[in-house]
Design a protein around this motif. Sequence first.
Motif, PDB file in Angstrom:
ATOM      1  N   LYS A 164       0.776  -1.123   0.031  1.00 60.52           N
ATOM      2  CA  LYS A 164       0.082   0.099   0.403  1.00 60.52           C
ATOM      3  C   LYS A 164       0.933   1.376   0.013  1.00 60.52           C
ATOM      4  N   GLU A 165       2.128   0.891   1.098  1.00 61.18           N
ATOM      5  CA  GLU A 165       2.872   2.373   0.925  1.00 61.18           C
ATOM      6  C   GLU A 165       3.598   2.420  -0.657  1.00 61.18           C
ATOM      7  N   HIS A 166       4.135   1.332  -1.200  1.00 59.95           N
ATOM      8  CA  HIS A 166       4.518   1.501  -2.924  1.00 59.95           C
ATOM      9  C   HIS A 166       3.520   2.510  -4.402  1.00 59.95           C
ATOM     10  N   GLU A 167       2.081   1.848  -3.197  1.00 56.86           N
ATOM     11  CA  GLU A 167       1.430   2.382  -4.502  1.00 56.86           C
ATOM     12  C   GLU A 167       0.911   3.561  -3.938  1.00 56.86           C
ATOM     13  N   ILE A 170       3.819   5.597  -6.109  1.00 55.40           N
ATOM     14  CA  ILE A 170       3.482   5.983  -7.673  1.00 55.40           C
ATOM     15  C   ILE A 170       2.267   6.735  -8.018  1.00 55.40           C
ATOM     16  N   GLU A 171       1.344   6.658  -7.243  1.00 56.83           N
ATOM     17  CA  GLU A 171      -0.017   7.943  -7.041  1.00 56.83           C
ATOM     18  C   GLU A 171      -0.245   9.388  -6.915  1.00 56.83           C
ATOM     19  N   ARG A 172       1.122   9.367  -5.909  1.00 62.47           N
ATOM     20  CA  ARG A 172       1.814  10.922  -5.576  1.00 62.47           C
ATOM     21  C   ARG A 172       2.569  11.403  -6.262  1.00 62.47           C
ATOM     22  N   GLU A 186      12.934   9.562  -1.896  1.00 61.06           N
ATOM     23  CA  GLU A 186      12.476  11.062  -1.704  1.00 61.06           C
ATOM     24  C   GLU A 186      11.933  12.036  -2.091  1.00 61.06           C
ATOM     25  N   MET A 187      10.218  11.101  -1.991  1.00 64.28           N
ATOM     26  CA  MET A 187       9.241  11.753  -2.784  1.00 64.28           C
ATOM     27  C   MET A 187       9.539  12.337  -1.257  1.00 64.28           C
ATOM     28  N   PRO A 188       7.845  13.356  -1.365  1.00 67.47           N
ATOM     29  CA  PRO A 188       8.063  14.297   0.246  1.00 67.47           C
ATOM     30  C   PRO A 188       6.318  14.185  -0.148  1.00 67.47           C
ATOM     31  N   LEU A 192      -0.875  14.383   6.253  1.00 68.50           N
ATOM     32  CA  LEU A 192      -1.150  14.074   7.467  1.00 68.50           C
ATOM     33  C   LEU A 192      -2.016  12.777   7.704  1.00 68.50           C
ATOM     34  N   HIS A 193      -2.738  12.443   6.849  1.00 64.35           N
ATOM     35  CA  HIS A 193      -3.388  11.088   7.148  1.00 64.35           C
ATOM     36  C   HIS A 193      -2.746   9.656   6.201  1.00 64.35           C
ATOM     37  N   ALA A 194      -1.785  10.034   5.491  1.00 71.16           N
ATOM     38  CA  ALA A 194      -1.329   9.237   4.676  1.00 71.16           C
ATOM     39  C   ALA A 194      -1.613   7.551   5.764  1.00 71.16           C
ATOM     40  N   GLU A 195      -0.671   7.631   5.784  1.00 71.44           N
ATOM     41  CA  GLU A 195       0.011   6.402   6.994  1.00 71.44           C
ATOM     42  C   GLU A 195      -1.208   6.134   7.682  1.00 71.44           C
TER      43      GLU A 195
END
Length: 219
Positions: A164-167, A170-172, A186-188, A192-195
Amino acid sequence: MNMGYWRTISSSEKKDLMDEITMNFEIDMKDSKLANYINRLYNGRYRVFKVELSAYYKLQKTHENALANPPLEMLDRGVNQWVDLCNHLNSNKFKKASSSNIVNRSKKYNHRTGSRPFSYIVEKMVEDGLKFSEVNTFEFAYSGNNKCWTWNAAKAQHDEMFVKEHEYLIERAKEQQLPEDIPLEEMPIDDLHAEINIMMPVLGTKPGRRILGLGGGHL
């Protein structure tokens, strides 16, 4: 109260609430750590209030009786908010989530962190520059430095969160139209709710705690 969870409330509505705080207290909401902390406080209070209202709803025995007898706390918020909440509590989606959480709460998590509070480990992960500090804390807690998992289910849950992190990254990257040669790590991350949105569907929640499997003291 027409939103089931704090994370589903719109950013504009949350900003209005945050602005109310800054009117009474000298708080720099540009400080991401402070803003994140306050957001967690709001999330916790919203959850507790919803739990209290849910308990009241159940005491009414039937959906119709609950609709006809709103609690005192909802009288000054308007009837529509209570109706929306009752419909949410009576929805199949909510009932399914509740059943799932009951199953999740029956699971036992044997961690390797000893007496160290989870909040300490999360803070250390943040200091080390890890983007998904709580997911990394989950991995460390149940696999240790030698990556020997305490049980296979925990490893499977971590692997699911890793995907899910990887997906998400990629989407971001697509949304921000970043160059393809920029490494995802390295992507910022400014959401705040992503995790939370990554972990909650996998681990579920527990009363008094935001996410099952991360102890009672994490941030």
